[in-house]
Design a protein around this motif. Structure first.
Motif, PDB file in Angstrom:
ATOM      1  N   SER B 196       0.853  -1.187   0.000  1.00 54.80           N
ATOM      2  CA  SER B 196       0.000   0.000   0.000  1.00 54.80           C
ATOM      3  C   SER B 196       0.887   1.234   0.000  1.00 54.80           C
ATOM      4  CB  SER B 196      -0.901   0.013   1.237  1.00 54.80           C
ATOM      5  OG  SER B 196      -1.738  -1.117   1.238  1.00 54.80           O
ATOM      6  N   ILE B 197       0.781   1.982  -1.073  1.00 58.04           N
ATOM      7  CA  ILE B 197       1.589   3.204  -1.194  1.00 58.04           C
ATOM      8  C   ILE B 197       0.707   4.363  -0.775  1.00 58.04           C
ATOM      9  CG2 ILE B 197       2.858   4.655  -2.791  1.00 58.04           C
ATOM     10  CD1 ILE B 197       3.266   2.031  -4.467  1.00 58.04           C
ATOM     11  N   SER B 199       0.340   8.111  -0.312  1.00 59.01           N
ATOM     12  CA  SER B 199       0.993   9.330  -0.754  1.00 59.01           C
ATOM     13  C   SER B 199      -0.058  10.317  -1.217  1.00 59.01           C
ATOM     14  CB  SER B 199       1.947   8.994  -1.909  1.00 59.01           C
ATOM     15  OG  SER B 199       2.417  10.155  -2.522  1.00 59.01           O
ATOM     16  N   LEU B 201       0.380  11.734  -3.922  1.00 55.00           N
ATOM     17  CA  LEU B 201       0.549  11.597  -5.378  1.00 55.00           C
ATOM     18  C   LEU B 201       0.899  12.922  -6.046  1.00 55.00           C
ATOM     19  CD1 LEU B 201      -2.050   9.049  -6.724  1.00 55.00           C
ATOM     20  CD2 LEU B 201       0.367   8.797  -6.361  1.00 55.00           C
ATOM     21  N   TRP B 206       6.215  12.444  -8.341  1.00 55.58           N
ATOM     22  CA  TRP B 206       6.076  11.098  -8.916  1.00 55.58           C
ATOM     23  C   TRP B 206       6.371  11.130 -10.406  1.00 55.58           C
ATOM     24  CZ3 TRP B 206       5.151   6.490  -6.496  1.00 55.58           C
ATOM     25  CH2 TRP B 206       4.782   6.558  -5.153  1.00 55.58           C
ATOM     26  N   ILE B 216       7.239   0.440  -9.561  1.00 54.50           N
ATOM     27  CA  ILE B 216       5.885  -0.088  -9.323  1.00 54.50           C
ATOM     28  C   ILE B 216       5.592  -1.229 -10.291  1.00 54.50           C
ATOM     29  CG2 ILE B 216       3.431   0.478  -9.462  1.00 54.50           C
ATOM     30  CD1 ILE B 216       4.162   3.262  -8.443  1.00 54.50           C
ATOM     31  N   ILE B 228      -2.202   2.072  -4.788  1.00 50.65           N
ATOM     32  CA  ILE B 228      -1.716   3.429  -4.525  1.00 50.65           C
ATOM     33  C   ILE B 228      -2.894   4.234  -4.000  1.00 50.65           C
ATOM     34  CG2 ILE B 228      -0.667   5.468  -5.532  1.00 50.65           C
ATOM     35  CD1 ILE B 228       0.518   3.672  -7.694  1.00 50.65           C
ATOM     36  N   ASP B 230      -4.257   7.727  -2.716  1.00 51.30           N
ATOM     37  CA  ASP B 230      -4.021   9.166  -2.655  1.00 51.30           C
ATOM     38  C   ASP B 230      -4.636   9.677  -1.363  1.00 51.30           C
ATOM     39  OD1 ASP B 230      -3.795  11.827  -2.948  1.00 51.30           O
ATOM     40  OD2 ASP B 230      -4.802  11.953  -4.896  1.00 51.30           O
ATOM     41  N   VAL B 682      -5.300   2.261  -8.150  1.00 54.27           N
ATOM     42  CA  VAL B 682      -5.028   3.661  -7.815  1.00 54.27           C
ATOM     43  C   VAL B 682      -6.358   4.294  -7.422  1.00 54.27           C
ATOM     44  CG1 VAL B 682      -4.099   5.847  -8.618  1.00 54.27           C
ATOM     45  CG2 VAL B 682      -3.201   3.720  -9.544  1.00 54.27           C
TER      46      VAL B 682
END
Lengths: 300, 732
Positions: B196-197, B199, B201, B206, B216, B228, B230, B682
């Motif tokens: 799990s990113i 961020s 974004l 990026w 990724i 991902i 946000d 995403v």
């Protein structure tokens, strides 16, 4: 070198008469006539006492004179009556060898009859099928009578369904005098029926020797792949995996055999199982031992 | 549940195959006439139930194996949240963007806090008893795996993350670290690994087509589930001071300079009444109110003169907004007193034309308010105490120098002092060679005087960006340098251009034909800047009236001379500005006995790091490995001067935030989705009431169950084989 009583050898002999003689000679070969010493009343000779001899046969007068332990031996008695009851039910047709159980039974019966004839005993024959007595030959002695018995054994049909113990009872009703009854059967009926029949015979004063003729396949149940078992007598066919029921079959079979053996022994009747792949000798020796015991009792 | 290869479902009737084979086998039997049927019947009666169960179990195993095989071939997928998805051991890798922009606040929370809340919920769903594992990777100015393994420990590490950093996030490194962590976690057992990113974004941070995108893609190709999230807000307004500088970058006491700033309003709505303050060493010196249009970038400037010398900390502050860290920016403005210049040369003999000394003096020795503080010495009368208090030595064609002077000059140069070789006719080639040898200048040679009897040469600028040429950037003043005709000059020979030989040399000016065409005459001004020592310039374009033929303005190149002296003045050997996350390193003139470091919040400490001695007695010291707080950091050192007296020296370094972090614009989800592999999820966390639990289990594409089914087929076949073998053995 095969034994004279080897079933494989006997099977190659064409005539039952010849088979019986061969079997008996195989058993008694090298001996003189009347080799069997018994407890009859006809004196034969003296001999040195050996441990195990019946003390009643010590000749006290000779002992008193010579201070030697001498026993008296007598010529064997020849008026024994033997009744052969041969099971000719359809189940006796079963075979996984070259010969069926019935074949084996007839060989054994003929050989015993031969021995009785040699001893100058009377021999009767009952040929049964299922619960019935199909053919009855009263007890007689002599060579010709033996040949008559042999012919009857050879020509008898193997058929019928039912408990062979009932046939044994029926046969016993025709026996004119007490004697040694030799029952040759697979005893595949109920064990308690067989025991009751034996009790009846014993009650009538007969001595009983049961020779149970079995095919090795009945004993070991060696079937592997899926098999449809067709009944030789009554009942429905069974399709099953023999391996799956083998253990249970053997247990049931042994249970029945044990019950049979226990019941007969309780009646002081001898019981011997004879697989058809064994030499006839076993059955004959059993017969001879039984005969000797009976003669001893009569000499008492 | 759905199927990726549904055509295989047409094979479902084959599940009846084991039953059919069983029935066919029953038709293939031998027939036996049997006698002891009664025992067989009894045996069958006894075993019928058991046999039925055994056969049924075998058939069931075989039928299930066929069924699972067909289903596996059809590649079923189950929603991650569904019961069918099962729950085997899994691993959660949290990659936390801890860049400055994550501090953006709205509605009482920040993008960083939303990320923390999501991460906490995700970790709390893990069950260590099932073999679940976790890892936390924090992408600050450097990527760091702060916790690994036990989910409880990772959760504890996550809870210690109270706020993001003040710099950029090393996202590519963090993603590589996530890939390595995923590999090692996979080796420990968990079948499902989710990365799990978390961020905001930020578009400027990026690079989905570059390093971050590649990392990724590698994660996804490795079969891991990558999502991902946000965590930023839908509306991202921010105003920031993007740049702060002073022109000129150094000032003399009382000299005016222009403080210039770049202020930008990132947002779709105008902002008015924005208070701005200019603060010097913590004291506001100017305030004003700004109005900014949506998206406007303002070039702001303000004239400033400071009387007190020293490194002065300038800070431009805006009234705080939703991202306060970038609302202030700091700059160190060195306010230096006039450099102390020692001129070594002899006066021209009577009757001879003026030498360089005479040509220079009128322009340097200006008395009160002069840009330089000038002293003079004859070549043979130099003492060590003299050079201790001098910034630049100007060798004004001094002729031969005694060895003691050469040794003193070498020491002076090694501790950072500047040397100016003004080349004239008096000093011979051998004399120059001795000087250069004493100073250990590699291969540089001063040749004879070149006289152009039938023509002139003029100067051409080779290094327009050189600080000493600042004046001549202006085309009004440039002719003063480039149009002066030279009839004679000393030849300067540079080392042969072998690799590395010219690394420390810089040709600033060249002599060329007046027409600008034809052969060059060689270097006119050369600078040598060796590592850890002072600067040295050799100038062949000497301001001699006899050589440059500018009788009216013989010092045509003298403005250059002044700027060169300023350039040669020793500076601190350390940078005056570092990015957040960088290390703070200072070079002191001498080893300090005590240093006190104060960060922008006013917190002081005595750094315990050792000092490393440099040539000339200077000392290098790393005061902080990582400077995390933006603003002016002050280092105060106690050291002994050459006379043995204790003095206090103050240095300042500005720690600045990366301007790129101020632009909060997110990368459009559609763009990110189009650039990343299909399996990468995403999405944006719920803005009003983020529900990390729901997000963490939200469907993100069906989970392929075929692997489980193949394993099931294998297990069933093993069970069937074992059972069949057992039955065979029991049945003989």
């Amino acid at each position: 070198m095969p034994q004279a009583s080897d079933p494989k050898l006997l099977a190659r002999l064409a005539r039952l008469e010849l088979r019986a003689k061969t079997a008996v000679e195989g058993l008694t070969g090298g001996q003189h006539r009347s080799p069997l010493r018994g407890a009859s009343t006809t004196f034969a000779q003296h001999r040195e006492y050996v441990p195990g001899d019946d003390l009643r046969h010590l000749d006290w007068r000779v002992i008193a004179r010579s201070d030697r332990h001498i026993v008296r031996e007598f010529e064997e008695e020849t008026d024994l009556t033997g009744y052969l009851v041969v099971d000719g039910s359809a189940s006796m047709n079963f075979k996984t060898q070259e010969w069926s159980k019935y074949d084996y039974a007839t060989w054994t019966a003929a050989a015993i009859a031969r021995l009785l004839a040699i001893q100058n005993d009377n021999t009767g024959l009952a040929l049964t099928g299922g619960a019935e007595v199909n053919h009855w030959i009263p007890a007689r002695r002599g060579e010709r009578h033996w040949q008559h018995l042999v012919e009857a054994l050879e020509s008898a049909p193997v058929d019928g369904a039912g408990d062979p113990a009932e046939a044994l009872v029926a046969a016993s009703g025709r026996m004119e005098r007490r004697g040694l009854v030799i029952w040759l059967s697979d005893c595949l009926g109920r064990a308690d029926h067989a025991t009751k029949a034996a009790a009846r015979l014993r009650h009538a004063g007969h001595d009983l020797l049961v020779l149970r003729i079995l095919d090795p396949a009945e004993i070991d149940f060696p079937y592997g792949r899926s098999t449809r078992f067709e009944p030789l007598e009554l009942g429905e066919a069974l399709l099953l995996d023999p391996r799956a029921v083998r253990q249970a079959y053997l247990e049931e079979f042994e249970k029945h055999g044990a019950e049979l053996r226990r019941g007969l022994r309780a009646l002081n009747a001898d019981f011997r199982r004879l697989p058809t792949d064994e030499p006839l000798e076993a059955g004959l020796v059993e017969f001879l031992a039984r005969r000797a015991a009976r003669l001893r009792r009569r000499g008492r | 549940m759905n199927f990726l290869r549904p055509e295989f479902l047409w094979a479902l009737p084959l599940v009846a195959l084991p039953v059919v084979i069983h029935l066919l086998n029953r038709q293939r039997y031998q027939r036996v006439d049997f006698s002891a049927m009664e025992f067989l019947r009894l045996a069958l009666k006894r075993t019928r139930k058991r046999l039925f169960l055994e056969d049924f179990l075998l058939l069931l195993l075989r039928t299930l194996a066929v069924l699972l095989l067909i289903l596996a071939l059809a590649k079923p997928g189950a929603d991650p949240g569904s019961l069918l998805a099962g729950r085997s051991a899994r691993a959660e890798i949290l990659l936390l963007d801890a860049s400055l922009s994550m501090a953006h606040r709205q509605g009482g929370t920040s993008a960083f806090e939303r990320a923390l809340a999501f991460g906490q919920e995700s970790l709390e769903q893990l069950a260590p008893e099932r073999g679940d594992r976790a890892a936390l990777i924090v992408a600050g100015t450097t990527a760091e795996r702060t916790a690994y393994g036990d989910p409880a420990e990772v959760l504890s590490a996550l809870q210690e993350q109270d706020q993001p950093g003040n710099g950029e996030a090393a996202l590519a490194s963090a993603l590589e670290m996530a890939l390595r962590s995923a590999d090692s976690l996979a080796a420990e057992g968990p079948e499902e690994i989710r990365i799990s990113i978390l961020s905001d974004l930020q578009l400027s941070a990026w690079d989905f087509e570059g390093s971050e995108g590649q990392a990724i893609r590698r994660l996804a190709e490795a079969g891991h589930f990558v999502q991902i999230l946000d965590t930023g807000f839908r509306k991202r307004q921010n105003t920031a001071v993007l740049e702060l500088r002073v022109d000129p970058p150094e000032l003399s006491p009382g000299e005016y300079g222009q403080v210039r700033a770049r202020i930008r309003h990132f947002g779709e709505q105008a902002r008015s009444g924005l208070r701005l303050s200019l603060v010097v060493d913590g004291v506001p010196v100017h305030q004003e109110v700004l109005d900014l249009e949506a998206g406007e970038e303002l070039d702001w400037n303000h004239a400033l003169a400071l009387a007190d010398p020293g490194p002065r900390g300038l800070e431009l502050r805006l009234a705080g907004d939703s991202l306060p860290t970038d609302d202030r920016r700091c700059r160190i403005l060195p306010v230096r007193p006039a450099p102390r210049v020692l001129l070594i040369g002899e006066a021209a003999a009577a009757g001879e034309p003026d030498g360089i000394r005479e040509s220079i003096l009128p322009f340097l020795d200006l008395g009160e308010g002069s840009p330089v503080r000038l002293e003079q010495r004859l070549p043979g009368r130099l003492g060590s105490d003299v050079l201790e208090k001098v910034d630049v030595v100007l060798l004004a064609d001094p002729g031969p120098l005694p060895p003691s002077t050469l040794a003193e000059l070498a020491t002076f140069h090694s501790r950072g002092g500047g040397l100016f070789l003004a080349l004239g006719p008096r000093t011979g080639e051998a004399d120059h060679a001795e000087v250069l040898e004493a100073l250990q200048v590699p291969a540089l040679a001063i040749g004879p005087v070149v006289r152009l009897n039938d023509g002139n040469a003029k100067l051409a600028i080779r290094e327009a960006q050189h600080p000493a040429l600042r004046l001549f950037e202006d085309p009004v003043w440039r002719p003063l340098l480039t149009e002066v005709p030279f009839a004679a000059f000393r030849q300067i020979r540079l080392p042969a251009e072998t690799p590395g030989s010219l690394a420390d040399f810089q040709v600033i000016l060249d002599f060329i034909q007046p027409t600008g065409e034809g052969a060059e005459f060689g270097p006119a001004l050369v600078e040598w800047e060796p590592e850890g020592r002072g600067r040295l310039v050799a100038m062949a374009a000497s301001p001699l009236p006899a050589w440059n033929r500018m009788v009216e303005v013989p010092g045509g190149t003298l403005p250059l001379l002044l700027d060169l002296v300023a350039h040669l003045t020793p500076r601190p050997g350390h940078p005056l500005e570092v990015q957040v996350g960088g290390s703070l390193e200072l070079i002191w003139p001498r080893a300090p006995s005590e240093v006190l470091l104060t960060d922008p919040t006013g917190t002081s400490r005595h750094p315990s790091s050792p000092t490393a001695l440099l040539p000339g007695g200077r000392a290098k010291q790393r005061l902080a490995e990582t400077a995390a707080i933006p603003g002016a950091w002050t280092a105060e050192a106690r050291l002994l001067d050459p006379s043995g007296e204790e003095e206090t020296l103050v240095e300042r370094i500005a720690v600045v935030t990366p301007a790129a972090e101020s632009d909060l614009s997110p990368a459009p989800t559609s763009m990110v989705t189009s650039l990343l592999p299909e399996g990468v999820s995403v999405r944006r966390l719920g803005e009003e009431s983020p529900d990390p639990a729901a997000e963490s289990t939200a469907p993100s594409g069906p989970r392929d169950l075929s692997g489980h089914l193949y394993r099931g087929v294998l297990l069933l076949l093993i069970a069937e084989t074992l059972l069949a073998a057992l039955l065979d053995r029991r049945r003989g």
